[in-house]
Design a protein around this motif. Structure first.
Motif, PDB file in Angstrom:
ATOM      1  N   UNK A 191       1.033  -1.111  -0.056  1.00  0.00           N
ATOM      2  CA  UNK A 191       0.259  -0.002   0.064  1.00  0.00           C
ATOM      3  C   UNK A 191       0.953   1.289   0.114  1.00  0.00           C
ATOM      4  N   UNK A 192       0.946   1.956  -0.994  1.00  0.00           N
ATOM      5  CA  UNK A 192       1.767   2.969  -1.107  1.00  0.00           C
ATOM      6  C   UNK A 192       0.994   4.367  -0.873  1.00  0.00           C
ATOM      7  N   UNK A 193       1.135   5.011  -0.013  1.00  0.00           N
ATOM      8  CA  UNK A 193       0.395   6.170   0.298  1.00  0.00           C
ATOM      9  C   UNK A 193       1.250   7.244  -0.074  1.00  0.00           C
ATOM     10  N   UNK A 194       0.676   8.410  -0.768  1.00  0.00           N
ATOM     11  CA  UNK A 194       1.496   9.545  -1.578  1.00  0.00           C
ATOM     12  C   UNK A 194       0.660  10.712  -0.948  1.00  0.00           C
ATOM     13  N   UNK A 195       1.558  11.656  -0.597  1.00  0.00           N
ATOM     14  CA  UNK A 195       1.110  12.949  -0.010  1.00  0.00           C
ATOM     15  C   UNK A 195       1.759  13.901  -0.910  1.00  0.00           C
ATOM     16  N   UNK A 196       0.985  15.059  -1.055  1.00  0.00           N
ATOM     17  CA  UNK A 196       1.751  16.072  -1.690  1.00  0.00           C
ATOM     18  C   UNK A 196       3.031  16.454  -0.986  1.00  0.00           C
ATOM     19  N   UNK A 197       4.187  16.401  -1.968  1.00  0.00           N
ATOM     20  CA  UNK A 197       5.640  16.563  -1.304  1.00  0.00           C
ATOM     21  C   UNK A 197       5.679  18.027  -0.890  1.00  0.00           C
ATOM     22  N   UNK A 198       4.791  19.183  -1.106  1.00  0.00           N
ATOM     23  CA  UNK A 198       5.158  20.174  -0.638  1.00  0.00           C
ATOM     24  C   UNK A 198       4.664  20.311   1.010  1.00  0.00           C
ATOM     25  N   UNK A 199       3.401  19.618   1.061  1.00  0.00           N
ATOM     26  CA  UNK A 199       2.943  19.394   2.522  1.00  0.00           C
ATOM     27  C   UNK A 199       3.693  18.631   3.305  1.00  0.00           C
ATOM     28  N   UNK A 200       4.408  17.541   2.701  1.00  0.00           N
ATOM     29  CA  UNK A 200       5.630  16.854   3.590  1.00  0.00           C
ATOM     30  C   UNK A 200       6.497  17.660   3.906  1.00  0.00           C
ATOM     31  N   UNK A 201       7.204  18.645   3.062  1.00  0.00           N
ATOM     32  CA  UNK A 201       8.040  19.651   3.426  1.00  0.00           C
ATOM     33  C   UNK A 201       7.737  20.407   4.381  1.00  0.00           C
ATOM     34  N   UNK A 202       6.329  20.813   4.468  1.00  0.00           N
ATOM     35  CA  UNK A 202       5.764  21.639   5.335  1.00  0.00           C
ATOM     36  C   UNK A 202       5.886  21.040   6.879  1.00  0.00           C
ATOM     37  N   UNK A 203       5.673  19.851   6.763  1.00  0.00           N
ATOM     38  CA  UNK A 203       5.528  19.071   8.133  1.00  0.00           C
ATOM     39  C   UNK A 203       7.080  18.883   8.708  1.00  0.00           C
ATOM     40  N   UNK A 204       7.776  18.538   7.725  1.00  0.00           N
ATOM     41  CA  UNK A 204       9.235  18.094   8.092  1.00  0.00           C
ATOM     42  C   UNK A 204      10.006  19.423   8.799  1.00  0.00           C
ATOM     43  N   UNK A 205       9.549  20.470   8.070  1.00  0.00           N
ATOM     44  CA  UNK A 205      10.214  21.833   8.736  1.00  0.00           C
ATOM     45  C   UNK A 205       9.463  22.173   9.878  1.00  0.00           C
ATOM     46  N   UNK A 206       8.255  21.927  10.163  1.00  0.00           N
ATOM     47  CA  UNK A 206       7.604  22.622  11.109  1.00  0.00           C
ATOM     48  C   UNK A 206       8.014  21.686  12.456  1.00  0.00           C
ATOM     49  N   UNK A 207       8.090  20.599  12.061  1.00  0.00           N
ATOM     50  CA  UNK A 207       8.267  19.604  13.277  1.00  0.00           C
ATOM     51  C   UNK A 207      10.034  19.363  13.503  1.00  0.00           C
ATOM     52  N   UNK A 208      10.782  19.080  12.607  1.00  0.00           N
ATOM     53  CA  UNK A 208      12.153  19.043  12.819  1.00  0.00           C
ATOM     54  C   UNK A 208      13.217  20.274  12.151  1.00  0.00           C
ATOM     55  N   UNK A 209      12.590  21.095  11.497  1.00  0.00           N
ATOM     56  CA  UNK A 209      13.334  22.253  10.756  1.00  0.00           C
ATOM     57  C   UNK A 209      14.367  21.665   9.607  1.00  0.00           C
ATOM     58  N   UNK A 226      12.295  11.120  -4.943  1.00  0.00           N
ATOM     59  CA  UNK A 226      13.082   9.949  -5.282  1.00  0.00           C
ATOM     60  C   UNK A 226      12.130   8.636  -4.766  1.00  0.00           C
ATOM     61  N   UNK A 227      11.604   8.827  -3.521  1.00  0.00           N
ATOM     62  CA  UNK A 227      10.672   7.768  -2.904  1.00  0.00           C
ATOM     63  C   UNK A 227       9.442   7.507  -3.866  1.00  0.00           C
ATOM     64  N   UNK A 228       8.730   8.450  -4.375  1.00  0.00           N
ATOM     65  CA  UNK A 228       7.551   8.310  -5.187  1.00  0.00           C
ATOM     66  C   UNK A 228       7.782   7.715  -6.509  1.00  0.00           C
ATOM     67  N   UNK A 229       8.949   7.924  -7.244  1.00  0.00           N
ATOM     68  CA  UNK A 229       9.250   7.685  -8.322  1.00  0.00           C
ATOM     69  C   UNK A 229       9.706   6.083  -8.468  1.00  0.00           C
ATOM     70  N   UNK A 230      10.209   5.840  -7.267  1.00  0.00           N
ATOM     71  CA  UNK A 230      10.722   4.408  -7.005  1.00  0.00           C
ATOM     72  C   UNK A 230       9.569   3.515  -6.818  1.00  0.00           C
ATOM     73  N   UNK A 231       8.645   4.066  -5.702  1.00  0.00           N
ATOM     74  CA  UNK A 231       7.622   3.148  -5.320  1.00  0.00           C
ATOM     75  C   UNK A 231       6.688   2.850  -6.524  1.00  0.00           C
ATOM     76  N   UNK A 232       6.381   4.119  -7.225  1.00  0.00           N
ATOM     77  CA  UNK A 232       5.574   3.766  -8.610  1.00  0.00           C
ATOM     78  C   UNK A 232       6.247   2.934  -9.446  1.00  0.00           C
TER      79      UNK A 232
END
Length: 308
Positions: A119-137, A149-155
């Motif tokens: 099960x490959x869950x895909x999220x908007x990469x910009x929201x992922x970047x937002x989350x990673x910056x907000x939580x861990x900078x 890289x991850x989405x291309x490989x998974x697909x």
């Protein structure tokens, strides 16, 4: 969030944390090794049990799996024994592993576990970047490059599998229509739908109710990147991954496909590693050093597996 929700199903056990090490052990030992020696199998179980995900899931205790669970050959058999034991402790018969790193090793995992489904869950990469910056900078450009890289490989590798082994789920659809999407996932996995799978105990993803407490359900949680980043930052991210974002159905202003060089990636990795380490010790102090060392060892195993 998806792993947490699926793990609430009465038939399916999901590891409490990301394991991050299955490809490492498969790449470094190979599925063909029989490991007939029971002591060798026990030693491998203990070693895997000391990695961060398994150690914390097992209550920070050594992982001791009864020999009765070791009924399959090779390294995949040892991994299966661990999961079957942990699942049985919760009265469950099936198990799953969630680690973003797995998207780079779908072919290897599919070979090692012939009946596994992905099960490959895909999220908007910009929201992922937002989350990673907000939580861990973490650097947003590093995050969007890793996302790409991850989405291309998974697909690529997931879609090459036989029918019924791979499905893509979009985070935005899942959180806006949780019941209909989770019914699709359960149907794909051959599980009867259960209302528990649309619940969520993840505070970073569930919204606050009127009483100030988390609602405990999957909720819409997308598009924050539009307010979090400025136009210049968004443009730089889309210059790297705009093409793939568009192919995934996301609206972009720039359909870029830049490929950052190795020196730039090493710089991002070093910077994010320093920021993460600094944050850990500022928040928890020196007492977390043993746990931090265990985390670093797990990260190194993951890094080495990605080089293969």
């Amino acid at each position: 969030m998806l792993a947490d929700s699926l793990g609430r199903h009465p038939e399916l056990f999901m590891l409490w944390e990301e394991s991050k090490v299955l490809p490492y052990y498969l790449n470094n030992n190979g599925p063909a090794i029989l490991l007939d020696n029971i002591d060798a199998r026990r030693n491998l179980i203990r070693e895997i049990g000391e990695t961060k995900g398994f150690w914390r899931t097992n209550g920070m205790q050594p992982l001791l799996v009864p020999d009765e669970y070791m009924d399959e050959p090779g390294v995949p058999g040892v991994i299966s024994a661990i999961y079957k034991y942990l699942a049985a402790k919760e009265g469950k018969t099936r198990w799953g592993d969630k680690s973003p790193n797995n998207t780079f090793h779908i072919a290897k995992l599919a070979e090692a576990f012939p009946v596994a489904q992905f099960v490959h869950i895909i999220r908007d990469g910009r929201d992922a970047a937002c989350s990673f910056h907000r939580r861990w900078k973490y650097d947003p450009l590093h995050t969007i490059a890793r996302w790409k890289d991850a989405v291309e490989s998974g697909r690529q590798h997931g879609r090459a599998l036989a029918a019924g082994r791979y499905i893509e789920v979009f985070y935005e659809n899942l959180t806006s229509s949780p019941e209909s999407e989770m019914r699709k996932v359960c149907d794909f996995l051959g599980l009867p739908f259960d209302e528990k799978v649309i619940e969520s105990g993840m505070p970073h993803f569930s919204a606050l109710g009127s009483d100030g407490k988390h609602v405990g359900r999957m909720v819409a949680n997308s598009g924050k990147w539009q307010r979090y980043f400025n136009a210049t930052q968004i443009g730089k991210m889309e210059q790297i991954a705009g093409k793939l974002l568009s192919e995934c159905g996301y609206q972009v202003a720039v359909r870029g496909d830049d490929k950052p060089g190795s020196l730039r990636r090493k710089y991002w990795l070093a910077k994010d590693g320093f920021v993460y380490s600094q944050g850990v010790f500022v928040k928890y102090g020196i007492r977390v050093l043993p746990r931090y060392i265990r985390h670093v060892k797990t990260a190194m195993k993951q890094w080495r597996s990605n080089r293969k």
